[in-house]
Design a protein around this motif. Structure first.
Motif, PDB file in Angstrom:
ATOM      1  N   ALA A 128       9.857  -4.332  -3.526  1.00  0.00           N
ATOM      2  CA  ALA A 128       9.706  -3.911  -4.936  1.00  0.00           C
ATOM      3  C   ALA A 128      10.023  -5.066  -5.872  1.00  0.00           C
ATOM      4  CB  ALA A 128      10.627  -2.722  -5.214  1.00  0.00           C
ATOM      5  N   GLU A 129      11.081  -5.844  -5.549  1.00  0.00           N
ATOM      6  CA  GLU A 129      11.447  -7.004  -6.381  1.00  0.00           C
ATOM      7  C   GLU A 129      10.324  -8.046  -6.366  1.00  0.00           C
ATOM      8  OE1 GLU A 129      13.314  -5.526  -4.207  1.00  0.00           O
ATOM      9  OE2 GLU A 129      15.226  -4.982  -5.163  1.00  0.00           O
ATOM     10  N   LEU A 130       9.650  -8.186  -5.206  1.00  0.00           N
ATOM     11  CA  LEU A 130       8.536  -9.141  -5.113  1.00  0.00           C
ATOM     12  C   LEU A 130       7.376  -8.699  -6.008  1.00  0.00           C
ATOM     13  CD1 LEU A 130       7.150 -11.601  -3.890  1.00  0.00           C
ATOM     14  CD2 LEU A 130       6.615 -10.245  -1.852  1.00  0.00           C
ATOM     15  N   LEU A 131       7.059  -7.408  -6.004  1.00  0.00           N
ATOM     16  CA  LEU A 131       5.973  -6.912  -6.872  1.00  0.00           C
ATOM     17  C   LEU A 131       6.341  -7.070  -8.348  1.00  0.00           C
ATOM     18  CD1 LEU A 131       4.247  -3.658  -5.542  1.00  0.00           C
ATOM     19  CD2 LEU A 131       3.187  -5.776  -6.301  1.00  0.00           C
ATOM     20  N   TYR A 151       0.567  -0.033  -9.877  1.00  0.00           N
ATOM     21  CA  TYR A 151       2.026  -0.174  -9.797  1.00  0.00           C
ATOM     22  C   TYR A 151       2.588   0.039 -11.198  1.00  0.00           C
ATOM     23  CZ  TYR A 151       6.593  -2.296  -8.813  1.00  0.00           C
ATOM     24  OH  TYR A 151       7.944  -2.521  -8.676  1.00  0.00           O
ATOM     25  N   GLY A 152       3.017   1.281 -11.471  1.00  0.00           N
ATOM     26  CA  GLY A 152       3.448   1.591 -12.835  1.00  0.00           C
ATOM     27  C   GLY A 152       2.274   1.401 -13.783  1.00  0.00           C
ATOM     28  N   PRO A 153       2.466   0.643 -14.865  1.00  0.00           N
ATOM     29  CA  PRO A 153       1.356   0.423 -15.803  1.00  0.00           C
ATOM     30  C   PRO A 153       0.420  -0.706 -15.358  1.00  0.00           C
ATOM     31  CG  PRO A 153       3.343  -0.636 -16.629  1.00  0.00           C
ATOM     32  CD  PRO A 153       3.740   0.054 -15.343  1.00  0.00           C
ATOM     33  N   TRP A 154       0.727  -1.346 -14.214  1.00  0.00           N
ATOM     34  CA  TRP A 154      -0.017  -2.543 -13.801  1.00  0.00           C
ATOM     35  C   TRP A 154      -1.129  -2.192 -12.817  1.00  0.00           C
ATOM     36  CZ3 TRP A 154       2.000  -6.250 -16.791  1.00  0.00           C
ATOM     37  CH2 TRP A 154       3.337  -6.133 -17.172  1.00  0.00           C
ATOM     38  N   ALA A 155      -2.235  -2.934 -12.903  1.00  0.00           N
ATOM     39  CA  ALA A 155      -3.282  -2.889 -11.872  1.00  0.00           C
ATOM     40  C   ALA A 155      -3.207  -4.220 -11.139  1.00  0.00           C
ATOM     41  CB  ALA A 155      -4.653  -2.703 -12.497  1.00  0.00           C
ATOM     42  N   VAL A 156      -2.759  -4.202  -9.876  1.00  0.00           N
ATOM     43  CA  VAL A 156      -2.604  -5.431  -9.088  1.00  0.00           C
ATOM     44  C   VAL A 156      -3.777  -5.528  -8.115  1.00  0.00           C
ATOM     45  CG1 VAL A 156      -1.137  -6.712  -7.488  1.00  0.00           C
ATOM     46  CG2 VAL A 156      -0.081  -5.306  -9.275  1.00  0.00           C
ATOM     47  N   ASN A 157      -4.647  -6.507  -8.327  1.00  0.00           N
ATOM     48  CA  ASN A 157      -5.741  -6.781  -7.386  1.00  0.00           C
ATOM     49  C   ASN A 157      -5.211  -7.750  -6.334  1.00  0.00           C
ATOM     50  OD1 ASN A 157      -7.952  -5.274  -8.584  1.00  0.00           O
ATOM     51  ND2 ASN A 157      -7.830  -6.737 -10.265  1.00  0.00           N
ATOM     52  N   LEU A 158      -5.019  -7.236  -5.123  1.00  0.00           N
ATOM     53  CA  LEU A 158      -4.374  -7.998  -4.049  1.00  0.00           C
ATOM     54  C   LEU A 158      -5.418  -8.436  -3.035  1.00  0.00           C
ATOM     55  CD1 LEU A 158      -1.466  -8.667  -2.801  1.00  0.00           C
ATOM     56  CD2 LEU A 158      -1.852  -6.638  -1.397  1.00  0.00           C
ATOM     57  N   ILE A 159      -5.372  -9.712  -2.626  1.00  0.00           N
ATOM     58  CA  ILE A 159      -6.269 -10.205  -1.571  1.00  0.00           C
ATOM     59  C   ILE A 159      -5.412 -10.700  -0.407  1.00  0.00           C
ATOM     60  CG2 ILE A 159      -8.112 -11.808  -0.957  1.00  0.00           C
ATOM     61  CD1 ILE A 159      -8.997 -11.887  -3.825  1.00  0.00           C
ATOM     62  N   ASP A 160      -5.616 -10.091   0.769  1.00  0.00           N
ATOM     63  CA  ASP A 160      -4.929 -10.518   1.992  1.00  0.00           C
ATOM     64  C   ASP A 160      -5.819 -11.564   2.667  1.00  0.00           C
ATOM     65  OD1 ASP A 160      -3.282 -10.715   4.197  1.00  0.00           O
ATOM     66  OD2 ASP A 160      -4.078  -8.926   5.183  1.00  0.00           O
ATOM     67  N   LEU A 220       0.834  -1.210   0.000  1.00  0.00           N
ATOM     68  CA  LEU A 220       0.000   0.000   0.000  1.00  0.00           C
ATOM     69  C   LEU A 220       0.866   1.256   0.000  1.00  0.00           C
ATOM     70  CD1 LEU A 220      -2.719  -1.025   2.641  1.00  0.00           C
ATOM     71  CD2 LEU A 220      -3.097  -0.714   0.212  1.00  0.00           C
ATOM     72  N   GLU A 221       1.945   1.236   0.807  1.00  0.00           N
ATOM     73  CA  GLU A 221       2.843   2.406   0.877  1.00  0.00           C
ATOM     74  C   GLU A 221       3.582   2.609  -0.443  1.00  0.00           C
ATOM     75  OE1 GLU A 221       3.870   2.368   5.676  1.00  0.00           O
ATOM     76  OE2 GLU A 221       5.357   1.632   4.257  1.00  0.00           O
ATOM     77  N   MET A 222       4.101   1.518  -1.005  1.00  0.00           N
ATOM     78  CA  MET A 222       4.896   1.604  -2.226  1.00  0.00           C
ATOM     79  C   MET A 222       4.055   2.128  -3.399  1.00  0.00           C
ATOM     80  SD  MET A 222       7.037  -1.395  -4.021  1.00  0.00           S
ATOM     81  CE  MET A 222       7.939  -1.628  -2.536  1.00  0.00           C
ATOM     82  N   CYS A 223       2.786   1.718  -3.434  1.00  0.00           N
ATOM     83  CA  CYS A 223       1.906   2.138  -4.533  1.00  0.00           C
ATOM     84  C   CYS A 223       1.169   3.436  -4.204  1.00  0.00           C
ATOM     85  CB  CYS A 223       0.904   1.031  -4.853  1.00  0.00           C
ATOM     86  SG  CYS A 223       1.690  -0.512  -5.366  1.00  0.00           S
ATOM     87  N   GLU A 224       1.502   4.036  -3.029  1.00  0.00           N
ATOM     88  CA  GLU A 224       0.901   5.300  -2.599  1.00  0.00           C
ATOM     89  C   GLU A 224      -0.630   5.228  -2.597  1.00  0.00           C
ATOM     90  OE1 GLU A 224       2.577   8.313  -5.105  1.00  0.00           O
ATOM     91  OE2 GLU A 224       4.578   8.109  -4.227  1.00  0.00           O
ATOM     92  N   ALA A 225      -1.141   4.078  -2.137  1.00  0.00           N
ATOM     93  CA  ALA A 225      -2.594   3.879  -2.105  1.00  0.00           C
ATOM     94  C   ALA A 225      -3.225   4.580  -0.900  1.00  0.00           C
ATOM     95  CB  ALA A 225      -2.918   2.389  -2.057  1.00  0.00           C
ATOM     96  N   VAL A 226      -2.438   4.817   0.148  1.00  0.00           N
ATOM     97  CA  VAL A 226      -2.939   5.449   1.371  1.00  0.00           C
ATOM     98  C   VAL A 226      -2.035   6.635   1.694  1.00  0.00           C
ATOM     99  CG1 VAL A 226      -3.472   5.100   3.823  1.00  0.00           C
ATOM    100  CG2 VAL A 226      -3.746   3.202   2.218  1.00  0.00           C
ATOM    101  N   GLU A 227      -2.633   7.738   2.072  1.00  0.00           N
ATOM    102  CA  GLU A 227      -1.836   8.905   2.462  1.00  0.00           C
ATOM    103  C   GLU A 227      -1.007   8.566   3.701  1.00  0.00           C
ATOM    104  OE1 GLU A 227      -3.960  12.512   2.996  1.00  0.00           O
ATOM    105  OE2 GLU A 227      -5.146  12.263   1.172  1.00  0.00           O
TER     106      GLU A 227
END
Length: 603
Positions: free
Chosen positions: A175-178, A73-82, A35-42
């Motif tokens: 980042a390498e994992l994403l 994430y860049g040009p990607w849309a990653v739908n993540l399920i925790d 979430l932090e890396m993709c700046e999804a949350v302030e």
């Protein structure tokens, strides 16, 4: 809120992935870093375990409900399920995997492979998902990434060189994992022009907007302001809002194949939008629904009763709404002589039962009593009939029972090799039989035991953890039924059976159960004007007894001396009154006594 975009997303840029791991291996912390890396949350709104939105999850530090979020994430849309990690919530994991093309398998670099790591990885392989393996917590002093990667290669067949090293706490390697997810997980397939097929994989009830469903579009395109048909219940509704969680709900105009989002269609009846339902366009319906989900089979049963009988209908509504959010528990009405009207509920395990009970109390402000957990037995009667019995009160009289079969489990326990002895002792005391043992490494061993389910659902998990200082992990699967020497122990209060305290136990444990319940009730039952016997019985044979002694009122306090016959006369009258009271008296069990007597240790 952003204005709804009009274009369906390019499928080749979509990645649907779930994070799977054993309990406490860092799934929710890794989701925080994403979430932090993709700046999804302030930054000012960020908090630890951001996706764990339930108060109960934050208190216990565990994930109970799957949570989905779309990340850019860049040009990607990653739908993540925790996903959750505990064995009781495996159904949540299987539902999550059905909405994905890939899974991030997270393993603690210090602890290595655990029981749920194996179970979740097997589940992902069954769904034919691409697996991206990563070792977490490599920054810990106790971390041994080489050993853990070697275990992954030996046990799961994933080459040690392909296993990524990350620290969800510090953000190293995330980042390498994403990047690996975008490279290794295939994009979703599906024709945007085909008839709409969207799978509901989770739902919850919003007091103001009705049912909010989490959906994965498989074929076609879901558009706002269109008529949709819920295929299994044949209910038609108009879409009020469709959107994606980023993680804030963000409205969009349409969702195409492979996209994960939410749907609000003004559904008020909770039965119409259960997990596994297929949503299609009412004007151009799909020829058939999607496969959906296999109904989970409850393993543990207990009765839930409102302390205040007037709350019975409130309890029914609360169970309806919770069942929408967690379709892995079931309930049917039942009546108890001692507790009145309530529901017989089935759960996937003892922790699952605890969580549901606590959610009913917190989210719906109910005061409830949960009876002693039981499992489902198969009873053969002397008349040759076979019946399923999930409550001791439903067991036929002893003279009509020819045999009772109980459910068994195949349990996989992974623990340090030095603790094999204490674990064997625990399993043998619980009537277990060893089915195999493999060393994953010189320091760690996997033991496979066949155990009766009834012995596992009480405090087995607690004992397992305490005997191994928290290092052992447990996974289990059903392994059929087998005849056992079981008896029903009744608890009699002033010679009347109290059905809420009855239990079906192994004959060898009947005496200790009887002693435990009678001594506990002796402390909880208020004293009366007469002696109250508390007895444990198998059929007509009493196996344990305690007595709540009577109050003795001083009936001679008003006398000033005089002839002793006056005193004797009053005492004889008191004795006769007590005898009459004892013959017709009833003992009311206060609700708090039920709660204390039936409180089980945490599973």
């Amino acid at each position: 809120m952003l204005g709804p975009p009009s274009q369906v997303m390019d499928q080749s840029r979509i990645r649907n992935v779930a994070i799977i791991a054993h309990i406490d291996h860092g799934k929710s912390t890794l989701a925080d870093r994403f979430l932090e890396m993709c700046e999804a949350v302030e930054p000012r709104a960020m908090r630890a375990q951001y996706l764990d939105s339930m108060e109960l999850e934050r208190e216990r530090g565990i994930t109970i409900k799957l949570q989905s979020v779309r990340l850019s994430y860049g040009p990607w849309a990653v739908n993540l399920i925790d996903t959750p990690g505990h064995v009781d919530f495996g159904y949540e994991v299987s539902r999550s995997l059905a909405a994905c093309e890939g899974a991030i398998l997270l393993v603690d670099a210090a602890q290595g492979i655990e029981a749920q790591t194996l179970a979740n990885c097997t589940m992902a392989l069954e769904h034919d998902l691409a697996i991206v393996a990563a070792l977490n917590k490599v920054d810990l002093p106790a971390a041994d990434p080489e050993r853990a990667a070697g275990e992954i290669q030996r046990v799961l067949g994933i080459p040690a060189g392909d296993v990524l090293r990350v620290s969800a706490k510090t953000g190293d390697g995330v980042a390498e994992l994403l990047d690996a997810v975008t490279e290794q997980v295939p994009p979703p397939e599906g024709d945007p022009e085909a008839e709409l097929q969207a799978l509901v994989f989770d739902s919850h009830f919003d007091q103001y907007r009705g049912v909010v469903s989490s959906i994965r579009v498989v074929q076609g395109t879901l558009r706002s302001s269109s008529q949709v048909l819920f295929m299994q219940t044949a209910a038609t509704h108009e879409t009020q809002e469709i959107g994606v969680r980023t993680p804030a709900p963000t409205e969009v105009a349409e969702l195409g194949p492979g996209e994960v989002g939410y749907l609000i269609a003004g559904v008020k009846n909770t039965a119409e939008a259960r997990a596994g339902e297929t949503v299609t366009d009412a004007r151009r319906a799909a020829p058939s629904p999607l496969v959906g989900y296999r109904e989970p089979k409850p393993m543990v049963f207990c009765g839930l009763y409102p302390i205040d009988g007037d709350e019975y209908l409130d309890l029914r509504d609360a169970l309806d709404r919770l069942r929408l959010n967690d379709s892995s528990f079931s309930y049917t009405p039942e009546t108890s002589n001692a507790l009145g009207f309530g529901y017989r509920c089935g759960f996937l395990g003892l922790l699952h039962m605890e969580i549901i009970t606590e959610r009913l109390e917190r989210e719906f402000d109910l005061d409830i009593i949960a009876t002693t957990p039981s499992v489902e037995y198969r009873v053969r009667t002397t008349a040759g009939a076979e019946m399923a019995v999930d409550s001791p009160s439903r067991l036929p009289p002893a003279g009509q029972v020819a045999a009772i079969a109980e459910p068994f489990l195949l349990a996989s326990i992974i623990a340090p090799a030095r603790q094999v002895g204490t674990l064997m002792d625990l399993c043998q005391k619980r009537r277990g039989s060893l089915r195999g043992m493999d060393y994953l490494s010189p320091e760690r061993v996997e033991m496979r035991y066949r155990l009766p389910l009834a012995e596992v659902v009480t405090d087995f998990y607690d004992q397992l953890k305490s005997r191994t200082q928290g290092y052992a992990s447990l996974d289990y699967e059903s392994d059929g039924y087998e005849d056992s020497d079981l008896v029903k122990v009744d608890i009699l209060l002033h010679h009347d059976p109290v059905d809420a305290f009855s239990a079906i136990v192994h004959r060898g444990a009947a005496y200790s159960y009887g002693r435990q319940m009678t001594s506990k009730l002796r402390e909880l039952i208020p004293r009366q004007q007469f002696d109250v016997p508390i007895q444990a019985a198998i059929g007509s044979r009493i196996i344990a007894r305690e007595t709540v002694k009577a109050y003795r009122k001083d009936v001679t306090a008003g006398l000033y001396g005089g002839d002793v016959t006056r005193k004797r006369k009053l005492l004889e009258r008191q004795k006769a009154g007590k005898k009459r009271m004892k013959a017709i008296g009833r003992v009311e069990v206060p609700p708090e006594a039920f709660v204390s007597a039936l409180r089980m240790p945490s599973g």
